[in-house]
Design a protein around this motif. Structure first.
Motif, PDB file in Angstrom:
ATOM      1  N   GLN A  32       0.812  -1.212   0.000  1.00  0.00           N
ATOM      2  CA  GLN A  32       0.000   0.000   0.000  1.00  0.00           C
ATOM      3  C   GLN A  32       0.848   1.266   0.000  1.00  0.00           C
ATOM      4  O   GLN A  32       0.400   2.293  -0.506  1.00  0.00           O
ATOM      5  CB  GLN A  32      -0.911   0.027   1.232  1.00  0.00           C
ATOM      6  CG  GLN A  32      -2.015  -0.964   1.196  1.00  0.00           C
ATOM      7  CD  GLN A  32      -2.805  -0.969   2.502  1.00  0.00           C
ATOM      8  OE1 GLN A  32      -2.260  -0.756   3.578  1.00  0.00           O
ATOM      9  NE2 GLN A  32      -4.105  -1.199   2.391  1.00  0.00           N
ATOM     10  N   GLY A  33       2.026   1.202   0.593  1.00  0.00           N
ATOM     11  CA  GLY A  33       2.874   2.388   0.712  1.00  0.00           C
ATOM     12  C   GLY A  33       3.987   2.426  -0.321  1.00  0.00           C
ATOM     13  O   GLY A  33       3.828   2.998  -1.406  1.00  0.00           O
ATOM     14  N   PRO A  34       5.131   1.820   0.004  1.00  0.00           N
ATOM     15  CA  PRO A  34       6.290   1.904  -0.896  1.00  0.00           C
ATOM     16  C   PRO A  34       6.035   1.438  -2.327  1.00  0.00           C
ATOM     17  O   PRO A  34       6.543   2.041  -3.271  1.00  0.00           O
ATOM     18  CB  PRO A  34       7.333   1.019  -0.206  1.00  0.00           C
ATOM     19  CG  PRO A  34       6.947   1.044   1.230  1.00  0.00           C
ATOM     20  CD  PRO A  34       5.450   1.132   1.255  1.00  0.00           C
ATOM     21  N   MET A  35       5.234   0.391  -2.525  1.00  0.00           N
ATOM     22  CA  MET A  35       4.977  -0.079  -3.893  1.00  0.00           C
ATOM     23  C   MET A  35       4.218   0.981  -4.695  1.00  0.00           C
ATOM     24  O   MET A  35       4.533   1.236  -5.859  1.00  0.00           O
ATOM     25  CB  MET A  35       4.200  -1.392  -3.887  1.00  0.00           C
ATOM     26  CG  MET A  35       4.008  -1.986  -5.285  1.00  0.00           C
ATOM     27  SD  MET A  35       3.207  -3.597  -5.274  1.00  0.00           S
ATOM     28  CE  MET A  35       1.479  -3.110  -5.201  1.00  0.00           C
ATOM     29  N   VAL A  36       3.234   1.624  -4.079  1.00  0.00           N
ATOM     30  CA  VAL A  36       2.456   2.658  -4.766  1.00  0.00           C
ATOM     31  C   VAL A  36       3.317   3.891  -5.033  1.00  0.00           C
ATOM     32  O   VAL A  36       3.289   4.452  -6.134  1.00  0.00           O
ATOM     33  CB  VAL A  36       1.192   3.017  -3.954  1.00  0.00           C
ATOM     34  CG1 VAL A  36       0.476   4.210  -4.556  1.00  0.00           C
ATOM     35  CG2 VAL A  36       0.253   1.818  -3.881  1.00  0.00           C
ATOM     36  N   VAL A  37       4.113   4.308  -4.061  1.00  0.00           N
ATOM     37  CA  VAL A  37       4.980   5.474  -4.248  1.00  0.00           C
ATOM     38  C   VAL A  37       6.001   5.200  -5.351  1.00  0.00           C
ATOM     39  O   VAL A  37       6.273   6.058  -6.188  1.00  0.00           O
ATOM     40  CB  VAL A  37       5.667   5.873  -2.926  1.00  0.00           C
ATOM     41  CG1 VAL A  37       6.732   6.934  -3.150  1.00  0.00           C
ATOM     42  CG2 VAL A  37       4.633   6.365  -1.923  1.00  0.00           C
ATOM     43  N   THR A  38       6.543   3.990  -5.372  1.00  0.00           N
ATOM     44  CA  THR A  38       7.482   3.619  -6.428  1.00  0.00           C
ATOM     45  C   THR A  38       6.809   3.694  -7.793  1.00  0.00           C
ATOM     46  O   THR A  38       7.405   4.143  -8.774  1.00  0.00           O
ATOM     47  CB  THR A  38       8.041   2.205  -6.180  1.00  0.00           C
ATOM     48  OG1 THR A  38       8.637   2.174  -4.892  1.00  0.00           O
ATOM     49  CG2 THR A  38       9.069   1.825  -7.214  1.00  0.00           C
TER      50      THR A  38
END
Length: 171
Positions: A32-38
Motif C-alpha cells: 500500500q505504501g512503498p509499492m504505490v509510491v514507487t
C-alpha cells in the motif's frame, strides 16, 4: 536473494521476510505504501521520458518559477508538470532511464498476496490496468514465479526446461 546480483541501479529493494509476517499485515503495508509510491515515481520518469514536451517540463534553461509552486517555459504558457530534460537525459541523445512500466517481484506465499489484492481495490486496479506488472515468487512452492493477469488470475512463468524461474532470469 539479490545480494550477489548487479541490479544496475534499476531496483528499489524493500526488506521483507514472509516467515516473520504471519498475518500478512507487513506485506500489505509495503504494497500500500512503498509499492504505490514507487509506481508514482516510475510513472513520473516514464511519461517525462516518452513525451517531455507534453508530460515533462522541457529544459531548465528557460524555466521561470510561477507562484512558488510551478514553472512555465519562457515568459508564459501552461504550468509544466513533469521532469525537466536535464533529469531524464544523460546527453542530447541518451536517456538515463528506459521508459518501462514498473515490475514488482514479491517473495511471499501466493495466497497471501492474492488476499491482500482482494482487500485493496486500489492496488488491484493499478495492477489490473497494468500500471504495475506483478510477479510473486512463492516460497511455499519451490519459489515458482507466478505472473499476475487481470482479475486475480495468476499464471506460472515458464522456462523451456521446467517451471522454475530464478531471480536472475527476471533481472
Amino acid at each position: 536473494m539479490s545480494k550477489n546480483h548487479n541490479l544496475d541501479g534499476r531496483c528499489f529493494l524493500h526488506s521483507y521476510n514472509w516467515e516473520l509476517d504471519q498475518t500478512g499485515k507487513a506485506l500489505e503495508g509495503i504494497m500500500q505504501g512503498p509499492m504505490v509510491v514507487t509506481q508514482w515515481i516510475n510513472n513520473h520518469y516514464y511519461f517525462s521520458t516518452v513525451d517531455n514536451q507534453l508530460f515533462g517540463s522541457g529544459t531548465k534553461i528557460t524555466h521561470n518559477i510561477t507562484g512558488k509552486f510551478g514553472v512555465v517555459q519562457g515568459n508564459g504558457g501552461d504550468l509544466k508538470m513533469g521532469l525537466p530534460l536535464q533529469s531524464i537525459n544523460q546527453t542530447d541523445l541518451e536517456m538515463y532511464h528506459q521508459p518501462l512500466r514498473l515490475s514488482v517481484v514479491i517473495h511471499a506465499p501466493l495466497d497471501r498476496v492474492t488476499a491482500i489484492l482482494e482487500r485493496n481495490g486500489n492496488l488491484k486496479s493499478l495492477i489490473d490496468n497494468e500500471w504495475i506488472y506483478l510477479m510473486v515468487m512463492d516460497p511455499e512452492s519451490e519459489n515458482i514465479i507466478h505472473t499476475y493477469h487481470k482479475n486475480l488470475v495468476w499464471k506460472t512463468a515458464n522456462e523451456k526446461k521446467n517451471n522454475k524461474v530464478s531471480l536472475k532470469t527476471i533481472l
